[in-house]
Design a protein around this motif. Sequence first.
Motif, PDB file in Angstrom:
ATOM      1  N   SER A 113       0.841  -1.191   0.000  1.00  0.00           N
ATOM      2  CA  SER A 113       0.000   0.000   0.000  1.00  0.00           C
ATOM      3  C   SER A 113       0.881   1.247   0.000  1.00  0.00           C
ATOM      4  N   ILE A 114       0.512   2.197  -0.856  1.00  0.00           N
ATOM      5  CA  ILE A 114       1.177   3.499  -0.875  1.00  0.00           C
ATOM      6  C   ILE A 114       0.155   4.531  -0.391  1.00  0.00           C
ATOM      7  N   PRO A 115       0.283   5.007   0.857  1.00  0.00           N
ATOM      8  CA  PRO A 115      -0.672   5.998   1.377  1.00  0.00           C
ATOM      9  C   PRO A 115      -0.602   7.294   0.564  1.00  0.00           C
ATOM     10  N   SER A 116      -1.694   8.044   0.605  1.00  0.00           N
ATOM     11  CA  SER A 116      -1.750   9.279  -0.189  1.00  0.00           C
ATOM     12  C   SER A 116      -0.665  10.271   0.213  1.00  0.00           C
ATOM     13  N   ILE A 143      -2.665   6.157 -12.890  1.00  0.00           N
ATOM     14  CA  ILE A 143      -2.404   5.010 -12.008  1.00  0.00           C
ATOM     15  C   ILE A 143      -3.747   4.340 -11.756  1.00  0.00           C
ATOM     16  N   CYS A 144      -3.947   3.176 -12.371  1.00  0.00           N
ATOM     17  CA  CYS A 144      -5.219   2.461 -12.263  1.00  0.00           C
ATOM     18  C   CYS A 144      -4.950   0.966 -12.169  1.00  0.00           C
ATOM     19  N   ASN A 145      -6.013   0.176 -12.036  1.00  0.00           N
ATOM     20  CA  ASN A 145      -5.862  -1.278 -11.921  1.00  0.00           C
ATOM     21  C   ASN A 145      -5.090  -1.854 -13.102  1.00  0.00           C
ATOM     22  N   GLY A 146      -4.134  -2.740 -12.796  1.00  0.00           N
ATOM     23  CA  GLY A 146      -3.317  -3.348 -13.834  1.00  0.00           C
ATOM     24  C   GLY A 146      -2.054  -2.573 -14.146  1.00  0.00           C
ATOM     25  N   CYS A 147      -1.948  -1.352 -13.609  1.00  0.00           N
ATOM     26  CA  CYS A 147      -0.761  -0.542 -13.836  1.00  0.00           C
ATOM     27  C   CYS A 147       0.436  -1.135 -13.083  1.00  0.00           C
ATOM     28  N   VAL A 148       1.623  -1.095 -13.685  1.00  0.00           N
ATOM     29  CA  VAL A 148       2.839  -1.596 -13.043  1.00  0.00           C
ATOM     30  C   VAL A 148       3.653  -0.393 -12.561  1.00  0.00           C
ATOM     31  N   MET A 149       4.042  -0.419 -11.278  1.00  0.00           N
ATOM     32  CA  MET A 149       4.741   0.714 -10.676  1.00  0.00           C
ATOM     33  C   MET A 149       5.979   0.258  -9.914  1.00  0.00           C
ATOM     34  N   LYS A 150       6.935   1.165  -9.843  1.00  0.00           N
ATOM     35  CA  LYS A 150       8.097   0.956  -8.976  1.00  0.00           C
ATOM     36  C   LYS A 150       8.025   1.970  -7.845  1.00  0.00           C
ATOM     37  N   PHE A 151       8.287   1.494  -6.619  1.00  0.00           N
ATOM     38  CA  PHE A 151       8.247   2.379  -5.460  1.00  0.00           C
ATOM     39  C   PHE A 151       9.282   1.930  -4.444  1.00  0.00           C
ATOM     40  N   THR A 152       9.471   2.740  -3.413  1.00  0.00           N
ATOM     41  CA  THR A 152      10.428   2.428  -2.351  1.00  0.00           C
ATOM     42  C   THR A 152       9.714   1.861  -1.139  1.00  0.00           C
ATOM     43  N   ILE A 153      10.239   0.782  -0.576  1.00  0.00           N
ATOM     44  CA  ILE A 153       9.660   0.190   0.635  1.00  0.00           C
ATOM     45  C   ILE A 153      10.116   1.016   1.841  1.00  0.00           C
ATOM     46  N   VAL A 154       9.147   1.525   2.602  1.00  0.00           N
ATOM     47  CA  VAL A 154       9.490   2.316   3.792  1.00  0.00           C
ATOM     48  C   VAL A 154       9.155   1.571   5.083  1.00  0.00           C
ATOM     49  N   ASP A 155       8.351   0.506   4.992  1.00  0.00           N
ATOM     50  CA  ASP A 155       8.036  -0.273   6.189  1.00  0.00           C
ATOM     51  C   ASP A 155       7.484  -1.633   5.781  1.00  0.00           C
ATOM     52  N   THR A 164       2.676  -7.156   5.108  1.00  0.00           N
ATOM     53  CA  THR A 164       2.120  -6.046   4.347  1.00  0.00           C
ATOM     54  C   THR A 164       3.220  -5.014   4.164  1.00  0.00           C
ATOM     55  N   VAL A 165       3.432  -4.608   2.945  1.00  0.00           N
ATOM     56  CA  VAL A 165       4.503  -3.663   2.625  1.00  0.00           C
ATOM     57  C   VAL A 165       3.913  -2.259   2.481  1.00  0.00           C
ATOM     58  N   ILE A 166       4.550  -1.289   3.117  1.00  0.00           N
ATOM     59  CA  ILE A 166       4.177   0.116   2.980  1.00  0.00           C
ATOM     60  C   ILE A 166       5.195   0.790   2.068  1.00  0.00           C
ATOM     61  N   GLY A 167       4.690   1.429   1.013  1.00  0.00           N
ATOM     62  CA  GLY A 167       5.580   2.019   0.033  1.00  0.00           C
ATOM     63  C   GLY A 167       5.475   3.524  -0.051  1.00  0.00           C
ATOM     64  N   SER A 168       6.377   4.113  -0.837  1.00  0.00           N
ATOM     65  CA  SER A 168       6.414   5.562  -0.996  1.00  0.00           C
ATOM     66  C   SER A 168       6.939   5.907  -2.381  1.00  0.00           C
ATOM     67  N   LEU A 169       6.438   7.036  -2.920  1.00  0.00           N
ATOM     68  CA  LEU A 169       6.939   7.580  -4.180  1.00  0.00           C
ATOM     69  C   LEU A 169       7.762   8.839  -3.954  1.00  0.00           C
ATOM     70  N   LEU A 170       7.947   9.194  -2.680  1.00  0.00           N
ATOM     71  CA  LEU A 170       8.690  10.414  -2.357  1.00  0.00           C
ATOM     72  C   LEU A 170      10.188  10.219  -2.473  1.00  0.00           C
TER      73      LEU A 170
END
Length: 246
Positions: A113-116, A143-155, A164-170
């Motif tokens: 999950s990537i929180p807002s 960014i919609c269903n089926g979209c592939v994204m790269k993000f950073t794991i923060v927790d 459960t992985v918490i991610g970030s785009l910051l």
Amino acid sequence: MKNQTHFKQVITRLVLKLSPCFASEPRKGVEEYLKKLLMRYVPEFDGIVIGYTNVQFLQKNAEILFDSPYFSVKVGVIFNLFTPQKNLEIVGKVNKVSADHIGLLLYGVVNASIPSDKIRKKNFKWDENSFAWKETFGERRKICNGCVMKFTIVDVLKANDMLTVIGSLLEKPDETGIIKEGEDEPETMAMDIDEVKTETAAPAKNNKIVWDDNDDEEEQEEEEEEDESNKNDSDASTEDSDEDEE
């Protein structure tokens, strides 16, 4: 330097207690136990078991302690584990989108999950009409269903045999974001497993347990020898008695 990965391979030894119903098929009992570990978080390995291989018995005989109906066997097994690491990038497929967060599935194994508040607001904006996060410039991809994204794991949250992985785009904005736009049937992402092994010795090459009856045979041989000895003593005693009568 080897690339860091979220997968690893571990060689380990296990002592399993099997039900008497597997006495004639111990390998079947071992397989049933190992299958229950699949897709579960195992604290001892600090990862989710995504597969196993090279299951081998490390002993010839099973052990039964006291009056327990269960028998213990020692097995060697190689586990493939998914171990998401904090502060590293990872790729996931979007399976849920809302104004509060972006939900993803990592390699079909773990929810993320990537929180807002972890979304770059200058790059993405929530669009109520299309119910998606849209780029604010350039191609204005969604960014919609089926979209592939790269993000950073923060927790990484661990509870009830699940992760459960918490991610970030910051973090690392130039390296994170949309990789591929949403499709009805996105391609399956391959798992790059890093062969990191524990110090546990490699499994032996025994492939099955042989129930050893040598002890019973030795006891039977000892009993036969004892009976033969008693018989000889009895014959000798009879001969002495006949000589006295004469």
